[in-house]
Scaffold this motif. Sequence first.
Motif, PDB file in Angstrom:
ATOM      1  N   THR A  86      10.497  53.064  95.338  1.00  0.00           N
ATOM      2  CA  THR A  86       9.848  54.212  95.981  1.00  0.00           C
ATOM      3  C   THR A  86       8.618  53.793  96.778  1.00  0.00           C
ATOM      4  N   LEU A  87       8.100  52.582  96.560  1.00  0.00           N
ATOM      5  CA  LEU A  87       6.985  52.074  97.346  1.00  0.00           C
ATOM      6  C   LEU A  87       7.438  51.205  98.515  1.00  0.00           C
ATOM      7  N   HIS A  88       8.730  50.939  98.575  1.00  0.00           N
ATOM      8  CA  HIS A  88       9.251  50.084  99.636  1.00  0.00           C
ATOM      9  C   HIS A  88      10.634  50.609 100.054  1.00  0.00           C
ATOM     10  N   VAL A  89      10.639  51.696 100.844  1.00  0.00           N
ATOM     11  CA  VAL A  89      11.879  52.312 101.317  1.00  0.00           C
ATOM     12  C   VAL A  89      12.171  51.786 102.721  1.00  0.00           C
ATOM     13  N   GLU A  90      13.304  51.154 102.873  1.00  0.00           N
ATOM     14  CA  GLU A  90      13.721  50.617 104.168  1.00  0.00           C
ATOM     15  C   GLU A  90      14.708  51.592 104.809  1.00  0.00           C
ATOM     16  N   GLN A  91      14.199  52.473 105.676  1.00  0.00           N
ATOM     17  CA  GLN A  91      15.047  53.485 106.289  1.00  0.00           C
ATOM     18  C   GLN A  91      16.069  52.875 107.243  1.00  0.00           C
TER      19      GLN A  91
END
Length: 335
Positions: A86-91
């Motif tokens: 949740t701290l590193h979301v790669e869209q």
Amino acid sequence: MSAGATFAGRRALARGARALPALPPRMRRRLLLLLVASLVLAAGYQFWLRDSTLVAVEEVTVTGLTTKDAPRVRAALASAAHTMTTLHVEQAELVRSIAAYPVVRALEVRADFPNKLEIHVVEHRPAALVGGLPVAGDGTILRGLPVEGSLPEIDARGDLDGDRLTDPVTLHAARVAGGAPGPLRGRLERIEMRREEGIVVELGDGPELIFGDASRVRAKWIAAARVLADPEAAGATYIDLRLPGRPAAGGLPAATLAPVAPAGSAELGAPTAPTGPADPAVVDPATEPLAAPDPAAAAPAPGYEEAVPPASGAPEPAPAPTDSTGAGGVSPPPG
């Protein structure tokens, strides 16, 4: 830590070191400790907490899907999301995971700390068929997307090899199709460009809708829906929407209020009664009362008497005296 972050940290530390000589020794030591602690926390976030299993995505919620491919799209997004935190979301990685499904137009992602991820899918909706290919209202060619229901046809112009329409006329027609309200989408049969009317939408079992151009599409569709719902517009062959504030329904029979002529007047060629106010200079001899006679005009010529029958109910005049011979007239007085 990335090279950019390391360089930024060094610059901040250098600026702080240059500002330290002007401060008391105790204050300088505190500031140095604060800077070092900040760098340690940033490094810990970058290298450990940001990708830690403590904030790993464990629950994925996908909304907005309505097509037949919804289960497969949802599974592909969930599989890609579970490799993130949740701290590193790669869209970008999420978008790549559903690249094979052209129905997806955009993704709206929201992380719910510590372990939840919400993904809302914005779908492309096919608006028309161009050269047999489904096309969205923004001109995106939806290759491989199954077509559900009937779609209006637009003549193919320009190149259809890319992902979007390139011809301006076809693109404007697709925009008009994409703006159609839900209750009318199933009635659209064809959209074409005409020389005089511009963009014209042909409806099944209904009038043609003349849009002119692709400006104010929403206002024109609202005007079209209102006219189509008006019982007085039933039977119209076209609706001109080029001025959406004043739509015009055409092809209706003319409404006339002609008075009924007397019986037999049509065969005799008698004129019908006038519809406007009566002209005081025109007198109808059948209805106008007789005017009082002019005494000068009605007086008989000398030596001529006209017998006038007495009016009904009036006493008869006494008979004129006659002479002994019975001849009419008054005897002259004796000499």
